[in-house]
Design a protein around this motif. Structure first.
Motif, PDB file in Angstrom:
ATOM      1  N   LYS A 143      -0.312  11.132  -6.599  1.00  0.00           N
ATOM      2  CA  LYS A 143       1.042  10.647  -6.311  1.00  0.00           C
ATOM      3  C   LYS A 143       1.056   9.182  -5.862  1.00  0.00           C
ATOM      4  CE  LYS A 143       2.137  13.745  -3.166  1.00  0.00           C
ATOM      5  NZ  LYS A 143       0.863  14.492  -3.042  1.00  0.00           N
ATOM      6  N   THR A 144       0.196   8.853  -4.900  1.00  0.00           N
ATOM      7  CA  THR A 144       0.198   7.498  -4.358  1.00  0.00           C
ATOM      8  C   THR A 144      -0.283   6.475  -5.383  1.00  0.00           C
ATOM      9  OG1 THR A 144      -0.158   8.345  -2.113  1.00  0.00           O
ATOM     10  CG2 THR A 144      -0.682   6.026  -2.511  1.00  0.00           C
ATOM     11  N   GLU A 160       6.399   5.653   0.905  1.00  0.00           N
ATOM     12  CA  GLU A 160       5.833   6.963   1.207  1.00  0.00           C
ATOM     13  C   GLU A 160       6.715   7.603   2.260  1.00  0.00           C
ATOM     14  OE1 GLU A 160       1.218   7.062   1.032  1.00  0.00           O
ATOM     15  OE2 GLU A 160       1.763   5.079   1.815  1.00  0.00           O
ATOM     16  N   VAL A 206       6.952   8.637  -2.743  1.00  0.00           N
ATOM     17  CA  VAL A 206       5.995   9.737  -2.677  1.00  0.00           C
ATOM     18  C   VAL A 206       6.432  10.658  -1.543  1.00  0.00           C
ATOM     19  CG1 VAL A 206       3.621  10.407  -2.156  1.00  0.00           C
ATOM     20  CG2 VAL A 206       4.058   8.456  -3.635  1.00  0.00           C
TER      21      VAL A 206
END
Length: 298
Positions: A143-144, A160, A206
């Protein structure tokens, strides 16, 4: 000779077959919800103030007899048990009737009704929603890494949700959990998501893998962002987390893998509500990013 698990789940002789089955169902339900939260039994004991021993009894169908008595009262009143223990304000008659109506139909109808309502309410904001891309999935799905690549490609902010939550709370996540517990974290999670959506017309976000455990927050994410589930096999999730330098999964490796599989199984139904699903298993980063851009271009 029966094994430990079958012995633990032996039915209580003081209860009827139907009552025993209810306690077993309740235990399975609690274990499934714990898996959705990504919590071990020890973590739940710490958060709830209930001993691990009692939780183990509850999850194997040996819950307190009081739940059976409360259930009998609910049946006597002609209401579902949940109506007796609901902590939220009483819901409107319209919502009560709507839930009763939907309960007569199979789950696939519920999904159709949700999408119909969502489409009606958000038709004017659909283009705006696609400007906000959110990734969900377990740790190690990418994801990151993919989020930062996409944000740079689109020229939009990368965020995030965990860091947004820490900013809203003025504390690190570990402190939020230890000082205030799970419910406080979920409140900050919602505030953080609302803040991100309100203050940004476009972004790549995210979200935490457990956001699907809080239906209200997950619904806000789905209605505000084009949501993508990055999926991988449990083995790849584990190996990627360890490759990032986190060797905690090595402790009790098989138990950790079993927990990971249980969490993934418990969340799959909710993860599947995302607008798109990309399986990153066995793919290079470049190939996955190319697929991501194709998904967004459709």
């Amino acid at each position: 000779m029966p094994n430990d698990e079958s012995t633990a789940r032996l039915k209580r002789p003081d209860l009827s077959v139907e009552e025993n089955n209810y306690l077993l169902m309740l235990g399975d339900r609690i274990r499934d919800l714990r898996a959705q939260r990504g919590m071990t039994r020890k973590m739940l004991a710490q958060q709830s103030g209930v001993s691990e021993r009692y939780l183990a009894q509850l999850e194997t169908g040996h819950g307190n007899i009081s739940i059976i008595l409360l259930r009998q009262i609910a049946q006597g009143l002609g209401f579902p048990l949940v109506d007796l223990v609901r902590e939220e304000p009483e819901q409107s008659p319209e919502l009560t009737l709507l839930l009763q109506y939907l309960s007569r139909y199979p789950p696939k109808t519920h999904e159709w009704a949700r999408r119909l309502l969502q489409g009606e309410l958000e038709s004017s904001g659909r283009a705006a929603r696609r400007q906000r891309v959110a990734f969900i999935g377990l740790r190690g799905a990418g994801k990151t890494t993919l989020g930062k690549m996409l944000a740079e490609h689109l020229g939009v902010p990368f965020m995030e949700l965990a860091k947004v939550i820490e900013h809203e709370a003025g504390a690190e996540l570990s402190e939020i959990f230890s000082l205030y517990g799970q419910s406080a974290y979920r409140r900050y999670e919602r505030r953080g998501l609302e803040s991100a959506v309100t203050n940004n017309e476009a972004f790549v976000l995210v979200a935490g893998g457990s956001i699907v455990s809080e239906p209200a927050n997950f619904d806000l994410l789905l209605s505000s962002c084009f949501t993508i589930w990055l999926r991988a096999s449990p083995e790849e999730h584990m190996s990627r987390v360890m490759a990032q330098g986190d060797y905690r999964p090595m402790k009790g490796n098989q138990e950790a893998m079993d927990d990971l599989k249980r969490i993934l199984a418990g969340r799959t139904a909710m993860y599947s509500k995302a607008d798109a699903v990309i399986d990153t298993s066995g793919k290079s980063l470049d190939d996955t990013f190319t697929e991501l851009l194709e998904v967004l271009a459709r």
